[in-house]
Design a protein around this motif. Structure first.
Motif, mmCIF file in Angstrom:
data_model
loop_
_atom_site.group_PDB
_atom_site.id
_atom_site.type_symbol
_atom_site.label_atom_id
_atom_site.label_comp_id
_atom_site.label_asym_id
_atom_site.label_seq_id
_atom_site.Cartn_x
_atom_site.Cartn_y
_atom_site.Cartn_z
ATOM 1 N N ASP A 99 -1.911 -5.421 -1.493
ATOM 2 C CA ASP A 99 -1.857 -4.090 -2.091
ATOM 3 C C ASP A 99 -2.283 -3.055 -1.060
ATOM 4 O O ASP A 99 -3.161 -3.309 -0.239
ATOM 5 C CB ASP A 99 -2.806 -3.999 -3.298
ATOM 6 C CG ASP A 99 -2.308 -4.832 -4.466
ATOM 7 O OD1 ASP A 99 -1.119 -5.208 -4.446
ATOM 8 O OD2 ASP A 99 -3.100 -5.114 -5.378
ATOM 9 N N THR A 101 -4.286 -0.193 0.537
ATOM 10 C CA THR A 101 -5.674 0.189 0.297
ATOM 11 C C THR A 101 -5.755 1.637 -0.164
ATOM 12 O O THR A 101 -6.741 2.050 -0.741
ATOM 13 C CB THR A 101 -6.517 0.055 1.581
ATOM 14 O OG1 THR A 101 -5.923 0.852 2.603
ATOM 15 C CG2 THR A 101 -6.579 -1.380 2.048
ATOM 16 N N THR A 103 -3.183 3.443 -2.097
ATOM 17 C CA THR A 103 -2.635 3.751 -3.417
ATOM 18 C C THR A 103 -2.885 2.648 -4.430
ATOM 19 O O THR A 103 -2.705 2.868 -5.621
ATOM 20 C CB THR A 103 -1.116 3.971 -3.338
ATOM 21 O OG1 THR A 103 -0.512 2.739 -2.952
ATOM 22 C CG2 THR A 103 -0.765 5.052 -2.337
ATOM 23 N N GLY A 104 -3.277 1.461 -3.983
ATOM 24 C CA GLY A 104 -3.516 0.372 -4.920
ATOM 25 C C GLY A 104 -2.237 -0.337 -5.340
ATOM 26 O O GLY A 104 -2.272 -1.358 -6.002
ATOM 27 N N ARG A 105 -1.094 0.221 -4.959
ATOM 28 C CA ARG A 105 0.187 -0.368 -5.352
ATOM 29 C C ARG A 105 0.548 -1.496 -4.393
ATOM 30 O O ARG A 105 0.167 -1.473 -3.230
ATOM 31 C CB ARG A 105 1.250 0.734 -5.272
ATOM 32 C CG ARG A 105 2.601 0.307 -5.702
ATOM 33 C CD ARG A 105 3.255 1.380 -6.535
ATOM 34 N NE ARG A 105 4.367 0.817 -7.248
ATOM 35 C CZ ARG A 105 5.631 1.148 -6.996
ATOM 36 N NH1 ARG A 105 5.908 2.067 -6.107
ATOM 37 N NH2 ARG A 105 6.600 0.592 -7.679
ATOM 38 N N SER B 2 -2.140 9.914 -3.915
ATOM 39 C CA SER B 2 -1.994 8.481 -3.707
ATOM 40 C C SER B 2 -2.094 7.704 -5.016
ATOM 41 O O SER B 2 -1.381 6.735 -5.198
ATOM 42 C CB SER B 2 -2.999 7.986 -2.688
ATOM 43 O OG SER B 2 -4.216 8.640 -2.822
ATOM 44 N N SER B 3 -2.956 8.133 -5.926
ATOM 45 C CA SER B 3 -3.013 7.434 -7.208
ATOM 46 C C SER B 3 -3.670 8.356 -8.227
ATOM 47 O O SER B 3 -4.327 9.328 -7.873
ATOM 48 C CB SER B 3 -3.775 6.112 -7.053
ATOM 49 O OG SER B 3 -4.819 5.999 -7.980
ATOM 50 N N ASN B 8 -10.015 5.117 -7.014
ATOM 51 C CA ASN B 8 -9.316 4.666 -5.818
ATOM 52 C C ASN B 8 -8.915 5.820 -4.910
ATOM 53 O O ASN B 8 -8.796 5.660 -3.710
ATOM 54 C CB ASN B 8 -8.077 3.863 -6.222
ATOM 55 C CG ASN B 8 -7.533 3.048 -5.076
ATOM 56 O OD1 ASN B 8 -8.293 2.373 -4.399
ATOM 57 N ND2 ASN B 8 -6.246 3.132 -4.831
ATOM 58 N N GLN B 137 -4.328 -1.829 -11.367
ATOM 59 C CA GLN B 137 -3.053 -1.110 -11.298
ATOM 60 C C GLN B 137 -3.115 0.224 -12.058
ATOM 61 O O GLN B 137 -2.123 0.931 -12.167
ATOM 62 C CB GLN B 137 -1.912 -1.970 -11.851
ATOM 63 C CG GLN B 137 -1.608 -3.176 -10.958
ATOM 64 C CD GLN B 137 -1.180 -2.751 -9.564
ATOM 65 O OE1 GLN B 137 -0.172 -2.091 -9.379
ATOM 66 N NE2 GLN B 137 -1.988 -3.091 -8.549
ATOM 67 N N VAL B 140 -1.591 3.756 -10.696
ATOM 68 C CA VAL B 140 -0.737 3.510 -9.538
ATOM 69 C C VAL B 140 0.672 4.042 -9.813
ATOM 70 O O VAL B 140 1.155 3.993 -10.944
ATOM 71 C CB VAL B 140 -0.739 1.980 -9.272
ATOM 72 C CG1 VAL B 140 0.421 1.567 -8.406
ATOM 73 C CG2 VAL B 140 -2.055 1.561 -8.654
#
Lengths: 334, 480
Positions: A99, A101, A103-105, B2-3, B8, B137, B140
């Motif tokens: 994954d 680091t 965006t976590g996606r 980014s999210s 995160n 997730q 995301v």
């Protein structure tokens, strides 16, 4: 032709395709070795570069020792170097690049999302570079050492000298702000909207490589037009258009295809130069983002994709040679 | 962006987007004050216990009601040694978060933390039923929207991190925003952003680079708005490393800073010369910024005066000057210009500055090194509008951003004193701390940079402020 039986022809065809097959297999095996070596080099370089992804995430925000430790554990940063690489490799062979680091996606999903835009821009730029570069090269060769020749070559040199992101801003100003013909950012949705959105980025990218195609076509054409068979063809009264296309251009094509291979790898990997300028969600902008944020899993995944693309394009070009020029054979030395 | 999960992604762009969709227990007002958010009120029975009463009638986008369980789940993600949330550093003093009755949540601390309410502004509350199955997730980007909030705007698509769409949340508990739909694009290249504004493709833009405000203000069909600065540009010096362990050297450089000149030349006037690390706006919750500015006049001052710089250097152990390398992060090109200009000023004194542009990550690594560089230039955006914010993160020994090895018992005593004092009683110890800071000079404040945005003619943005990114700002937009 009359002496060759159908069976003999089939046999030869089978032999040729068998050679093609072993050639392709060997090149793909070499690709695997290359990818492993490359991944190790990239991993080492990232390991040696200052700062870790946990620092990139935290930035200047307050961090307790417990938080740093927890993040280091999450990304296996306390493991030995070789163990970290092994953990990555083990999943990577199953196409699981981990994954991001940032965006976590998952890296694979992010790459799959973005590869389309980059391929679209790259393919579009390639087409533009070829359909303008080759005819202009032919024209320059036919009008060798005239004002037209010098003008065309001169303009192309200007194009290749200006980096794509500078040309990009120039195109943006003229065609998006002043004339309002094209949008200034984003990739659009669907084919028509996509074409409309990606014309300027593709043009910026194409301008930077067109000169290469043009110059190589021009040189190869001049050489081909000097050959005896062209003089003979003309003497036999073969129409000029046929002389140029069937006799000269076809023989010049081997050099043009070499240039095409180079151009294709440059536009596919060079998208990094225009994607940030045009705010395109492609692999190039992802690469810039990953480097800025020390997103190791993402960088590794990107490197693998880019290396694979370069190797596969080169393979395709090599196979294409044999189609264009039957004298080029794939032999054991290939 | 980014999210959509702040655990995160705690970068400015991501927060700006998250704040439309997600809410915290408290809100940040246009005047920078704290206001009730998802919690209608809170009490502090003792310094270690905070009890929050939740607002009635709050619904998530799917219609489900907000419960104490959602709050407990959302906040606990940042609590504990094992937490990998970026906010865990802010929750270091939180021992537990528990539902203590219908519509009530209690937070227990291990030691008093006056900043807790500020942190709760951006500690977003998620729907537990929605978020728990998603695990890491949550928030995301992807083909389906991975977030469920109570905010005034519902995320309708977040397929790629560069593009997000929102729609008004019909069941929102607060006033109905004028904007029904919004498309948010991340355009990282500042020139492209300006050209998009110029061609009329976008209705507004945040993050107008301070150095380019002149070009932005010339765009026809759009206007720029600015909010007084809360971000501080500063020079940090390692006080245990020669030549900066000499107070006269630090003072010499302080007198050589032409703050007004930098603001005019490099920021298009969008800033104010900084006399401390804490901008007057940061005082909003304690006293009005104007009074704070008046009080600052009584603190040690270092006006631009090359003769005094010379005198100070002459008194130091490095009277003939020295050579020093100074780094600035590539994300702040205007700081590089400040350094080059400062270098020119210092040249006649025999001081040579080698100015070096480095990637942001490298700058951060050096800043955090055990032996920080002799001199560094930086820029810091506030986490909340409290005068102690920058004092807590920059000055105490061991503080995250203390890159000077500075350590002062007197300073830390004054800081501790204001922590337990409430309201106006904090002013004197805070001023005392600032006085010590400006006498010892581990940091030289350079300017407080404004926050600048652009908006299309025909639209108006009400109450633009330095902490807009913690607010559901799209709701501040109207025709006009």
């Amino acid at each position: 032709m009359s002496g060759t039986s159908v069976r003999a022809r089939r046999r030869r065809a089978a032999r040729v395709s068998g050679r093609w097959f072993t050639f392709a297999v060997r090149r793909i095996a070499a690709l695997v070795v290359l990818l492993i070596a490359l991944s190790f080099v990239v991993f080492s370089l990232l390991y040696l570069a200052p700062g870790g992804p946990e620092q990139a995430l935290l930035g200047t925000r307050p961090a307790t020792p417990a938080l740093s430790a927890a993040l280091r554990e999450k990304y296996h940063l306390d493991e030995s170097f070789l163990r970290q690489y092994w953990l990555w490799l083990r999943d990577a062979v199953l196409l699981d690049f981990g994954d991001s680091t940032r965006t976590g996606r998952s890296v694979s999903a992010s790459l799959a999302d973005r590869v389309g835009v980059s391929l679209f821009v790259g393919g579009y730029a390639f087409t533009l570079a070829m359909v303008t570069g080759v005819p202009l090269g032919v024209v320059a060769a036919l009008r060798k050492r005239t004002v037209l020749d010098r003008g065309v070559v001169g303009l192309a040199v200007v194009g290749v000298s200006a980096p794509a992101f500078v040309t990009g801003v120039f195109l943006l100003y003229v065609f998006s702000v002043a004339l309002g013909w094209f949008p200034g950012f984003g990739a659009g949705e669907g084919l028509a909207d996509g074409l409309w959105h990606l014309t300027l980025p593709a043009a910026a990218l194409a301008l930077s490589v067109m000169a290469l195609v043009l110059k190589l076509t021009r040189t190869a054409m001049i050489h081909a037009l000097d050959q005896d068979y062209v003089a003979f063809a003309r003497a036999r009264g073969v129409p000029e258009r046929r002389v140029i296309v069937r006799y000269a251009l076809r023989n010049a094509l081997v050099s043009v295809i070499t240039a095409a291979g180079l151009v294709l790898t440059v536009v596919l990997t060079g998208s990094v130069l225009v994607e940030v300028t045009f705010a395109l969600p492609g692999l190039g902008s992802l690469l810039v983002d990953a480097v800025e944020n020390k997103d190791l899993p993402m960088l590794q995944g990107l490197m693998m994709v880019i290396a694979t693309v370069i190797v596969l394009v080169n393979l395709a070009i090599d196979l294409l040679y044999t189609l264009v020029d039957p004298r080029v054979r794939i032999g054991s030395a290939a | 962006m980014s999210s959509l999960d702040i655990a995160n992604s705690f970068d400015l762009v991501s927060i700006t987007v998250q704040s439309l969709a997600l809410e915290g227990l408290l809100k940040s007002g246009n005047d920078l004050s704290l206001q009730p958010g998802l919690a209608i009120s809170h009490q502090q029975p003792d310094p270690l216990t905070w009890v929050f009463r939740l607002r009635d009638g709050v619904r998530f986008w799917d219609g489900s009601p907000l419960t104490p369980d959602d709050v407990v789940y959302s906040l606990n993600r940042h609590v504990g040694e094992k937490s990998t949330s970026i906010l865990a550093g802010y929750f270091g003093k939180v021992k537990s978060v528990k539902a203590s009755g219908p519509g009530e949540v209690t937070i227990t601390l291990s030691e008093p933390d006056p900043f807790l309410p500020y942190i709760l502004v951006f500690s977003h509350i998620h729907s537990k039923a929605f978020a728990a199955p998603l695990g890491d997730q949550l928030g995301v980007a992807g083909p389906k929207v991975n977030v469920m909030g109570t905010g005034p705007f519902r995320v309708t698509s977040f397929a790629s991190p560069s593009n997000l769409t929102v729609e008004r949340h019909p069941g929102y508990w607060g006033p109905k925003p004028a904007v029904a739909k919004g498309v948010l694009n991340e355009i990282t290249d500042t020139q492209t952003r300006r050209l998009a504004m110029q061609s009329g493709e976008i209705d507004g833009a945040f993050g107008v680079p301070l150095a380019d405000t002149k070009a932005w203000s010339r765009i026809r069909g759009a206007k720029i708005q600015s909010a007084p600065g809360m971000q501080v540009a500063y020079i940090a010096m390692n006080v245990t490393r020669p030549p900066f362990n000499d107070i006269h050297v630090r003072r010499a450089i302080a007198y050589a800073l032409d703050k007004q000149g930098y603001i005019k030349a490099f920021l298009g006037g969008q800033g104010e010369p900084a006399t401390t690390m804490v901008s007057p706006q940061q005082w909003s919750g304690v006293m009005d910024p104007k009074t704070a500015r008046d009080r600052y006049a009584t603190l040690p001052q270092y006006p631009f005066d090359i003769n005094r710089a010379k005198q100070e250097l002459a008194q130091s152990a490095h009277a003939s000057g020295f050579t020093q390398t100074v780094e600035f992060a590539d994300s702040n090109p205007e700081l590089g210009k400040v350094l080059v200009s400062l270098g020119e000023t210092l040249k006649p004194l025999g001081i040579t500055l080698n100015v070096k542009e480095v990637p942001k990550q490298q700058w951060l690594t050096h800043k955090r090194a055990d032996v920080p560089p002799g001199m560094q230039i930086g820029f810091y955006s506030p986490d909340y509008a409290d005068p102690a914010n920058h004092l807590e993160v920059f000055y105490p020994s061991g503080a995250t951003n203390n890159s000077t090895t500075y350590s002062s018992k007197a300073f830390e005593a004054a800081l501790a004193k204001q922590r337990v004092a409430g309201g106006k009683a904090r002013v004197e110890p805070l001023m005392e701390a600032l006085k010590i800071a400006m006498t010892d000079l581990p940091y030289l404040p350079v300017y407080w940079g404004n926050q600048v945005m652009a908006v299309k003619d025909g639209l108006a943005y009400d109450g633009f402020n330095g902490l807009f990114y913690f607010q559901p700002w799209l709701g501040n937009l109207r025709r006009g």
